[in-house]
Design an enzyme around this catalytic site. Structure first.
Site, PDB file in Angstrom:
ATOM      1  N   ALA A  67       0.842  -1.198   0.000  1.00  0.00           N
ATOM      2  CA  ALA A  67       0.000   0.000   0.000  1.00  0.00           C
ATOM      3  C   ALA A  67       0.875   1.246   0.000  1.00  0.00           C
ATOM      4  O   ALA A  67       2.006   1.229   0.498  1.00  0.00           O
ATOM      5  CB  ALA A  67      -0.928   0.013   1.216  1.00  0.00           C
ATOM      6  N   ASP A  68       0.343   2.312  -0.570  1.00  0.00           N
ATOM      7  CA  ASP A  68       1.023   3.599  -0.552  1.00  0.00           C
ATOM      8  C   ASP A  68      -0.028   4.702  -0.526  1.00  0.00           C
ATOM      9  O   ASP A  68      -1.061   4.590  -1.191  1.00  0.00           O
ATOM     10  CB  ASP A  68       1.928   3.778  -1.776  1.00  0.00           C
ATOM     11  CG  ASP A  68       2.785   5.027  -1.656  1.00  0.00           C
ATOM     12  OD1 ASP A  68       3.760   4.983  -0.881  1.00  0.00           O
ATOM     13  OD2 ASP A  68       2.454   6.049  -2.282  1.00  0.00           O
TER      14      ASP A  68
END
Length: 191
Positions: A67-68
């Site tokens: 995730a970012d």
């Protein structure tokens, strides 16, 4: 199948733990750099790079989640602040207005040789902040390692006026979106 979170973020770990997911953590050590310019493409690319970095170290029946998160305001992407001055400028830019928080999620199944990349967007309104309020917030240290220099789940809850969209997206992991990906694409059901 073993689930692996490709992130050292305590917030992402807490979100997964809160719904009873059994997983291990292998933080991704990839540099957060991309050639993409649009916020949704940036977060999907970086989440893919993080998940891929970890996937390369594993073999077998693993499901890797990367995730970012970035903040987007006035056509500018705000990542993590470099220092207090950078944090001040970010919070000043967000003060008294709406901005968008984008989180990209990538899920890689080694067994199925399958990659799914998606993103979530949430609109957030920050109260009008005096310089003193911004300085006081920065002194709490919460801005460190946070896209846009604030954490909605901590002292940042005192400066966020309203949101439109997924709260957990702003924290850093849109768990409802992740659930949809896991059930639809990988036949993994969290409920």
């Amino acid at each position: 199948m073993e689930i692996v979170l490709a992130s050292g973020s305590p917030r992402r770990s807490e979100i997964l733990s809160s719904i009873g997911v059994n997983f291990s953590i292998i933080p991704s050590d990839v540099e957060e750099v991309t050639d993409e310019k649009e916020p949704e493409k940036i977060v999907m690319d970086l989440s893919w790079k993080k998940a891929s970095f970890v996937a390369e170290k594993l073999s077998g029946d693993f499901l890797i989640i990367g995730a970012d998160t970035v903040v987007f305001v006035d056509g500018v992407v705000l990542g993590k602040p470099k220092n207090k001055s950078d944090a001040f400028n970010m919070l000043k830019a967000l003060s008294g207005r709406w901005h968008q928080v984008y989180t990209g999620v990538t899920v890689i199944s080694l067994e199925q040789n399958k990659i799914v990349k998606e993103y979530e967007k949430t609109d957030v309104y920050i109260k009008s902040l005096s310089d003193e309020m911004i300085f006081n917030y920065i002194e709490k240290g919460e801005y460190i390692d946070k896209a846009g220099s604030y954490a909605i789940q901590g002292y940042g809850s005192l400066i966020v006026d309203k949101i439109n969209g997924d709260y957990y997206n702003v924290v850093g992991l849109p768990i409802s979106k992740l659930h949809d990906i896991l059930s639809r694409e990988f036949d993994v059901h969290l409920l």
